[in-house]
Write an enzyme that holds these catalytic residues in place. Structure first.
Site, PDB file in Angstrom:
ATOM      1  N   GLU A 388     151.571  30.615  13.053  1.00  0.00           N
ATOM      2  CA  GLU A 388     151.640  29.437  13.998  1.00  0.00           C
ATOM      3  C   GLU A 388     150.742  29.609  15.085  1.00  0.00           C
ATOM      4  OE1 GLU A 388     156.256  28.079  12.670  1.00  0.00           O
ATOM      5  OE2 GLU A 388     155.808  29.748  14.278  1.00  0.00           O
ATOM      6  N   CYS A 389     150.107  28.450  15.492  1.00  0.00           N
ATOM      7  CA  CYS A 389     149.337  28.417  16.777  1.00  0.00           C
ATOM      8  C   CYS A 389     148.736  29.640  17.124  1.00  0.00           C
ATOM      9  CB  CYS A 389     150.389  28.033  17.742  1.00  0.00           C
ATOM     10  SG  CYS A 389     149.655  27.225  19.331  1.00  0.00           S
ATOM     11  N   GLY A 390     149.204  30.555  18.165  1.00  0.00           N
ATOM     12  CA  GLY A 390     148.502  31.661  18.492  1.00  0.00           C
ATOM     13  C   GLY A 390     148.282  32.678  17.221  1.00  0.00           C
ATOM     14  N   SER A 517     148.661  26.950  10.839  1.00  0.00           N
ATOM     15  CA  SER A 517     148.251  25.725  11.579  1.00  0.00           C
ATOM     16  C   SER A 517     148.739  26.054  13.000  1.00  0.00           C
ATOM     17  CB  SER A 517     149.040  24.647  10.923  1.00  0.00           C
ATOM     18  OG  SER A 517     150.440  24.717  11.151  1.00  0.00           O
TER      19      SER A 517
END
Length: 581
Positions: A388-390, A517
């Site tokens: 997720e993200c980072g 994502s």
């Protein structure tokens, strides 16, 4: 971060006076410092061993299984949301003397402009908890009374129990504010808990994703990227503060609270809250059982698999309930550090890469080549990775980190005089053949996500709620358009932002059984696929409604674990064959 400073000081002082406490965060999508929910967790855990958890009236509701149907029920979703909030609160406040729930942004700011969904006010009403309003009084006096009255009248369902005025200039300024509030009989019954003076020595500094993390204050080596990133400069400067000075800051905050606030009255107000919350919740609720199984690496005969979880100063953004759900579903969570671990933990079945600040530690992440190679090999072998993200950023080819320097573009022609950012490229794991570029602009919203048929981890057509909040973007890369055959460009998520007029859009990336994502998903918000949900997509087998994304994560990790794959060699006279089992 004026409100946050007050919260930390009050937290420290009440911890010393009252004993064990629990800390929770209300959350609002519109909060431009939404990441404070994570940074402040770290600060508060320096003073209290309990984990800080999130309470979010929208995120913790069920995703809408019938978004385009008259069968969609706001009442059912609201009921589930309340049950989930109450369950989470009961579980994490068990045994505590007092619980502090810190709101995000304004009291009534929510997922839109007409409801209280996702607001701090919604949480207060769900829990019948009194609200202490913190007002920045730096540039006002009598107007404070007008603000309090407006908040009191705006929603009678919210119990406005008390007020603290922060950043007050001095004794005269404070007296004017007290007189204004005391002089309005319409504010009778609202506790005026005191005025807190502005003290520069007690300020917790902010940056582009919220507050600075506590480890940065005490460790001058927490950021080794030098001056190659303008975001990094402020973090590096903040990291020069010594640990003793950080402790002094908290002590100073506590002293301010003790001297200027009516703490005994605040504690009495907390005790006035309705404590008879439901012991049991609706049968359809899939929130984590109240069994206190929230420890990582706890031994249990029910453990079914081993999932490595990236946990260090670069990767620290997780919903605590997601980790607890994975543990309760049979996963042994094995922490590792992309900054310091040379290798992945042994015999793992899956990897969970949360969000964080990889851009602030990009140099050290790049230097840890052995771990990056391990992660790439695990993905190539078909192991399940959810990022997720980072975590997603770390799995790409490169992160372009913004420098503090700029240079002129052009030489007298068109575009002359314009400034362009200069970047330093840092190599990452290379699972996804794309490049991430840091930007000065935020992308932030709630969203409902539908899992597409390309999703390797979660069931087709299933839905979940999540949010995105980041200062980076994916650069266009021709490599992802066909040169890399192992990249599945059929996106794993169809996401509908909770914004006016927003339509579904494809999101995320897949390589084999690696899915990533920018979205942070709340695992318990999952609802099973339903033909009426649009497109007729369903899971290949019936899925009980009680399953969460944690169940599917665990099952996928077991099914695709490289560790569990066996190779059988036959030495029959006809041939030597290797059978993949």
């Amino acid at each position: 971060a004026g409100r946050s400073e007050f919260e930390k000081g009050k937290f420290r002082q009440q911890l010393e006076r009252q004993g064990e406490m629990s800390e929770m965060k209300g959350q609002s999508r519109k909060d431009e410092h939404q990441r404070e929910e994570y940074e402040e967790e770290g600060s508060k855990q320096k003073m209290n061993p309990r984990k800080c958890v999130n309470l979010d009236g929208w995120m913790m509701g069920k995703a809408d299984a019938y978004p385009n149907s008259e069968s969609s029920s706001t009442t059912t979703t609201t009921t589930y949301s309340r049950n989930a909030i109450v369950s989470c609160y009961n579980r994490h406040s068990h045994g505590a003397d007092i619980s502090i729930i810190e709101g995000c942004m304004g009291l009534h700011d929510a997922r839109d402009g007409i409801s209280d969904s996702g607001s701090t006010a919604q949480i207060a009403k769900y829990l019948s908890a009194p609200v202490i309003l913190t007002i920045d009084g730096k540039s006002m006096a009598r107007s404070v009374a007008a603000m309090i009255l407006g908040y009191k009248m705006f929603d009678p369902g919210v119990n406005l129990g008390g007020v603290v005025v922060n950043k007050v200039g001095g004794s005269v300024h404070g007296q004017w504010i007290r007189d204004a509030v005391a002089g309005d009989e319409r504010l009778d019954g609202v506790l005026f808990a005191g005025c807190v003076p502005l003290d520069e020595c007690a300020i917790v500094k902010e940056r582009y994703l919220g507050l600075t993390m506590p480890h940065e204050h005490g460790n001058a080596d927490s950021n080794e990227n030098g001056s190659e990133n303008d975001h990094e400069i402020s973090a590096l400067a903040e990291s020069n503060v010594k640990s003793s000075e950080v402790e002094d800051r908290y002590v100073r905050l506590a002293a301010l609270m003790e001297h200027h606030l009516a703490l005994d009255d605040i504690i009495r107000l907390a005790k006035s809250s309705i404590s008879a919350l439901p012991a049991k919740i609706a049968a359809t609720d899939t929130a984590i059982p109240m069994d206190q199984s929230t420890r990582i690496n706890a031994s249990s005969s029910a453990l079914r698999c081993r999932i490595a979880v990236a946990q260090d100063v670069a990767f620290c953004f997780y919903y605590q309930d997601n980790l607890s759900m994975l543990h309760n579903k049979g996963a042994e969570l094995i922490p590792f550090s992309p900054l310091h671990s040379n290798r992945l933990p042994e015999n793992i079945d899956g990897i969970y890469m949360g969000g964080g600040y990889p851009e602030l530690h990009a140099k050290r992440l790049e230097e840890n080549e052995s771990l990056r190679a391990d992660i790439k090999s695990f993905s190539d072998a078909g192991g399940v990775i959810y990022a997720e993200c980072g975590g997603f950023m770390y799995l790409t080819n490169q992160i372009l980190v913004r420098n503090d320097q700029h240079e002129q573009k052009g030489d007298g022609g068109e575009g002359d005089g314009e400034m362009r950012d200069v970047y330093t490229a840092r190599n990452m794991c290379g699972v996804f053949p794309i490049t991430i570029r840091m930007t000065p602009h935020v992308k932030m919203y709630y969203a409902e996500a539908v899992f597409t048929s390309s999703n390797p981890i979660f069931p087709t057509g299933g839905r979940a709620r999540g949010q995105r909040y980041h200062y980076s973007e994916v650069m266009e890369d021709d490599n992802i358009k066909g040169e890399n055959a192992n990249v599945n460009i059929s996106l794993p998520l169809s996401v509908t932002p909770q914004l006016p007029g927003a339509k579904p859009q494809g999101e995320g990336y897949i390589v084999k059984n690696t899915m990533a994502s920018y979205f942070h998903l709340y695992f318990a918000s999952f609802v099973n696929a339903n033909p009426a949900a649009g497109g007729g997509a369903t899971h290949t087998d019936p899925v009980p409604d009680t399953l969460t994304l944690a169940d599917h994560f665990v099952e996928s990790a077991i099914a695709h674990s490289p560790y569990r794959k066996a190779y059988v060699v036959s030495f029959a006279s006809t041939a030597t064959e290797i059978i993949y089992a």
